[in-house]
Design a protein around this motif. Structure first.
Motif, PDB file in Angstrom:
ATOM      1  N   THR A 249       0.825  -1.219   0.000  1.00 12.86           N
ATOM      2  CA  THR A 249       0.000   0.000   0.000  1.00 12.86           C
ATOM      3  C   THR A 249       0.850   1.256   0.000  1.00 12.86           C
ATOM      4  O   THR A 249       0.555   2.230  -0.703  1.00 12.86           O
ATOM      5  N   ILE A 250       1.916   1.272   0.779  1.00 14.72           N
ATOM      6  CA  ILE A 250       2.771   2.458   0.827  1.00 14.72           C
ATOM      7  C   ILE A 250       3.431   2.687  -0.525  1.00 14.72           C
ATOM      8  O   ILE A 250       3.500   3.829  -1.012  1.00 14.72           O
ATOM      9  N   ASP A 251       3.908   1.627  -1.150  1.00 13.47           N
ATOM     10  CA  ASP A 251       4.499   1.784  -2.493  1.00 13.47           C
ATOM     11  C   ASP A 251       3.472   2.333  -3.476  1.00 13.47           C
ATOM     12  O   ASP A 251       3.797   3.164  -4.330  1.00 13.47           O
ATOM     13  N   TRP A 252       2.239   1.850  -3.360  1.00 16.69           N
ATOM     14  CA  TRP A 252       1.171   2.339  -4.236  1.00 16.69           C
ATOM     15  C   TRP A 252       0.923   3.828  -4.003  1.00 16.69           C
ATOM     16  O   TRP A 252       0.775   4.602  -4.961  1.00 16.69           O
ATOM     17  N   LEU A 253       0.903   4.245  -2.755  1.00 18.01           N
ATOM     18  CA  LEU A 253       0.722   5.665  -2.458  1.00 18.01           C
ATOM     19  C   LEU A 253       1.880   6.491  -3.017  1.00 18.01           C
ATOM     20  O   LEU A 253       1.670   7.567  -3.596  1.00 18.01           O
ATOM     21  N   LEU A 254       3.085   5.991  -2.869  1.00 18.48           N
ATOM     22  CA  LEU A 254       4.252   6.725  -3.349  1.00 18.48           C
ATOM     23  C   LEU A 254       4.307   6.793  -4.869  1.00 18.48           C
ATOM     24  O   LEU A 254       5.059   7.591  -5.430  1.00 18.48           O
ATOM     25  N   GLY A 255       3.499   5.997  -5.538  1.00 23.48           N
ATOM     26  CA  GLY A 255       3.418   6.069  -6.996  1.00 23.48           C
ATOM     27  C   GLY A 255       2.478   7.147  -7.485  1.00 23.48           C
ATOM     28  O   GLY A 255       2.267   7.277  -8.699  1.00 23.48           O
ATOM     29  N   GLY A 256       1.915   7.933  -6.574  1.00 22.92           N
ATOM     30  CA  GLY A 256       0.952   8.962  -6.943  1.00 22.92           C
ATOM     31  C   GLY A 256       1.578  10.333  -7.132  1.00 22.92           C
ATOM     32  O   GLY A 256       2.791  10.488  -7.285  1.00 22.92           O
ATOM     33  N   ASP A 257       0.733  11.338  -7.092  1.00 20.32           N
ATOM     34  CA  ASP A 257       1.115  12.734  -7.295  1.00 20.32           C
ATOM     35  C   ASP A 257       2.062  13.201  -6.183  1.00 20.32           C
ATOM     36  O   ASP A 257       2.023  12.683  -5.066  1.00 20.32           O
ATOM     37  N   PRO A 258       2.916  14.209  -6.459  1.00 15.07           N
ATOM     38  CA  PRO A 258       3.777  14.747  -5.396  1.00 15.07           C
ATOM     39  C   PRO A 258       3.004  15.185  -4.156  1.00 15.07           C
ATOM     40  O   PRO A 258       3.527  15.088  -3.035  1.00 15.07           O
ATOM     41  N   ALA A 259       1.767  15.652  -4.334  1.00 19.40           N
ATOM     42  CA  ALA A 259       0.969  16.073  -3.184  1.00 19.40           C
ATOM     43  C   ALA A 259       0.687  14.909  -2.245  1.00 19.40           C
ATOM     44  O   ALA A 259       0.591  15.087  -1.026  1.00 19.40           O
ATOM     45  N   ILE A 260       0.538  13.721  -2.808  1.00 17.47           N
ATOM     46  CA  ILE A 260       0.370  12.513  -1.998  1.00 17.47           C
ATOM     47  C   ILE A 260       1.710  12.092  -1.403  1.00 17.47           C
ATOM     48  O   ILE A 260       1.822  11.794  -0.205  1.00 17.47           O
ATOM     49  N   ARG A 261       2.736  12.087  -2.233  1.00 26.56           N
ATOM     50  CA  ARG A 261       4.020  11.515  -1.817  1.00 26.56           C
ATOM     51  C   ARG A 261       4.615  12.250  -0.621  1.00 26.56           C
ATOM     52  O   ARG A 261       5.110  11.619   0.315  1.00 26.56           O
ATOM     53  N   TRP A 262       4.564  13.578  -0.642  1.00 27.51           N
ATOM     54  CA  TRP A 262       5.230  14.279   0.447  1.00 27.51           C
ATOM     55  C   TRP A 262       4.503  14.057   1.769  1.00 27.51           C
ATOM     56  O   TRP A 262       5.139  13.977   2.834  1.00 27.51           O
ATOM     57  N   GLN A 263       3.182  13.880   1.714  1.00 27.02           N
ATOM     58  CA  GLN A 263       2.443  13.643   2.954  1.00 27.02           C
ATOM     59  C   GLN A 263       2.631  12.211   3.454  1.00 27.02           C
ATOM     60  O   GLN A 263       2.623  11.956   4.667  1.00 27.02           O
ATOM     61  N   VAL A 264       2.818  11.267   2.542  1.00 29.73           N
ATOM     62  CA  VAL A 264       3.157   9.898   2.949  1.00 29.73           C
ATOM     63  C   VAL A 264       4.515   9.891   3.647  1.00 29.73           C
ATOM     64  O   VAL A 264       4.691   9.270   4.706  1.00 29.73           O
ATOM     65  N   LEU A 265       5.481  10.581   3.061  1.00 26.81           N
ATOM     66  CA  LEU A 265       6.814  10.647   3.662  1.00 26.81           C
ATOM     67  C   LEU A 265       6.759  11.238   5.061  1.00 26.81           C
ATOM     68  O   LEU A 265       7.402  10.739   5.993  1.00 26.81           O
ATOM     69  N   ARG A 266       5.977  12.287   5.227  1.00 28.92           N
ATOM     70  CA  ARG A 266       5.902  12.957   6.533  1.00 28.92           C
ATOM     71  C   ARG A 266       5.079  12.175   7.542  1.00 28.92           C
ATOM     72  O   ARG A 266       5.510  11.969   8.690  1.00 28.92           O
ATOM     73  N   ASP A 267       3.884  11.737   7.143  1.00 28.40           N
ATOM     74  CA  ASP A 267       2.904  11.241   8.110  1.00 28.40           C
ATOM     75  C   ASP A 267       2.924   9.736   8.318  1.00 28.40           C
ATOM     76  O   ASP A 267       2.445   9.260   9.355  1.00 28.40           O
ATOM     77  N   LEU A 268       3.447   8.987   7.356  1.00 31.48           N
ATOM     78  CA  LEU A 268       3.449   7.530   7.485  1.00 31.48           C
ATOM     79  C   LEU A 268       4.847   6.936   7.591  1.00 31.48           C
ATOM     80  O   LEU A 268       5.025   5.886   8.204  1.00 31.48           O
ATOM     81  N   LEU A 269       5.839   7.599   6.993  1.00 27.65           N
ATOM     82  CA  LEU A 269       7.195   7.061   6.980  1.00 27.65           C
ATOM     83  C   LEU A 269       8.161   7.814   7.883  1.00 27.65           C
ATOM     84  O   LEU A 269       9.311   7.381   8.036  1.00 27.65           O
ATOM     85  N   ASP A 270       7.720   8.936   8.453  1.00 27.19           N
ATOM     86  CA  ASP A 270       8.597   9.735   9.337  1.00 27.19           C
ATOM     87  C   ASP A 270       9.946   9.999   8.670  1.00 27.19           C
ATOM     88  O   ASP A 270      11.015   9.859   9.275  1.00 27.19           O
TER      89      ASP A 270
END
Length: 307
Positions: free
Chosen positions: A3-24
């Protein structure tokens, strides 16, 4: 796919929030990804849609052109600023600063011709204005004072108060809570904190989705997950608010949390349940299909709720 890889395959607006909020992730990595929002994908399209007059669709709340799709058009200045905030565009980006300066200079409310950042008359509109203005670095203290004065006896807010409503609404209350929380992040004002807590109590007393009097769910959209939420309330939006203010998980949130959990698909994703229709610049995905925004927000909420 994870799921995280799938999220990181999205728009930069998604990716930066995944990096901050889910991956620290490292703050520098987060900032570098966030900087792409104004230049690529959804964020860039929103910024590019600004007209030669310095605003979006020629108006504050309503576009000057007739809508082509049924529902409220979402292409005007107030709504685009909300989307840019939700995408997390960097307020320090030069193109963003230029846009905010133009809006402050030329945009006026259709209702009373007042300058945009001085606010309108309805608390639901002013709530979004406050949240957006503070995000983009514009002081709106007078509008916050107005919101404080419009709190109702049951602890919440309602746009229909001026038309005789004596009860708060979920939809208006969640917008005002987001605005007050944004103000609190920059100001130590006990009045604002007290008002925010009263609005949160209003939602908790109703288990985030039910009428206190009958236990009924007032609108089906309260249990349908949307992005962007527009002026509408839903349980995920409410849980996001409680997460954002660092609230303790409360037993009265249990039903809403269980609802979010129940919508998780076998692949570990969540679908978009509803789109609040009308003309829009960006299409964030079809209803019924796995949706990165809903998945990101659900994972963030559950991470907070489950420690």
């Amino acid at each position: 796919m994870d799921t995280i890889d799938w999220l990181l395959g999205g728009d930069p607006a998604i990716r930066w929030q995944v990096l901050r909020d889910l991956l620290d992730a490292d703050p520098a990595e987060v900032a570098a990804e966030r900087a792409r929002v104004a230049r690529e994908g959804w964020g860039a399209r929103l910024l590019a849609a600004r007209g030669d007059d310095g605003q979006w669709a020629g108006g504050a709340h309503f576009p000057k052109t007739e809508p082509t799709r049924p529902g409220q058009p979402w292409t005007s200045t107030a709504h685009v600023l909300t989307e840019l905030r939700l995408l997390g565009v960097d307020p320090a980006d030069a193109s963003v600063r230029a846009a905010i300066a133009d809006v402050a200079r030329v945009t006026r409310w259709e209702y009373d011709d007042e300058p945009f950042f001085e606010g309108e008359v309805e608390p639901c509109i002013n709530a979004a204005l406050v949240t957006n203005a503070l995000y983009f670095g514009v002081p709106v203290d007078a509008v916050v004072e107005r919101l404080l004065g419009e709190r109702m006896e049951d602890g919440g807010w309602n746009c229909e108060q001026e038309h005789g409503s004596v009860r708060s609404s979920f939809d208006t209350t969640i917008g005002v809570l987001e605005a007050l929380a944004a103000f609190e992040r920059e100001h130590d004002d006990p009045r604002v904190r007290e008002a925010r807590l009263s609005g949160e109590a209003y939602l908790l007393e109703r288990r985030l989705m039910r009428r206190r009097s009958t236990g009924e769910i007032p609108k089906p959209t309260y249990t349908q997950l949307a992005f962007p939420p527009r002026h509408e309330y839903d349980v995920l939006r409410a849980l996001e608010h409680f997460r954002s203010v660092g609230a303790e998980v409360d037993d009265r949130m249990a039903e809403a949390l269980d609802l979010v959990r129940s919508k998780r698909r076998d692949a570990g994703t969540w679908a978009l349940d509803v789109v609040h229709g009308g003309d829009a610049v960006n299409d964030y995905g079809p209803v019924g299909e796995p949706n990165r925004w809903i998945t990101l927000k659900a994972l963030c909420v559950l991470r907070w709720a489950e420690g």
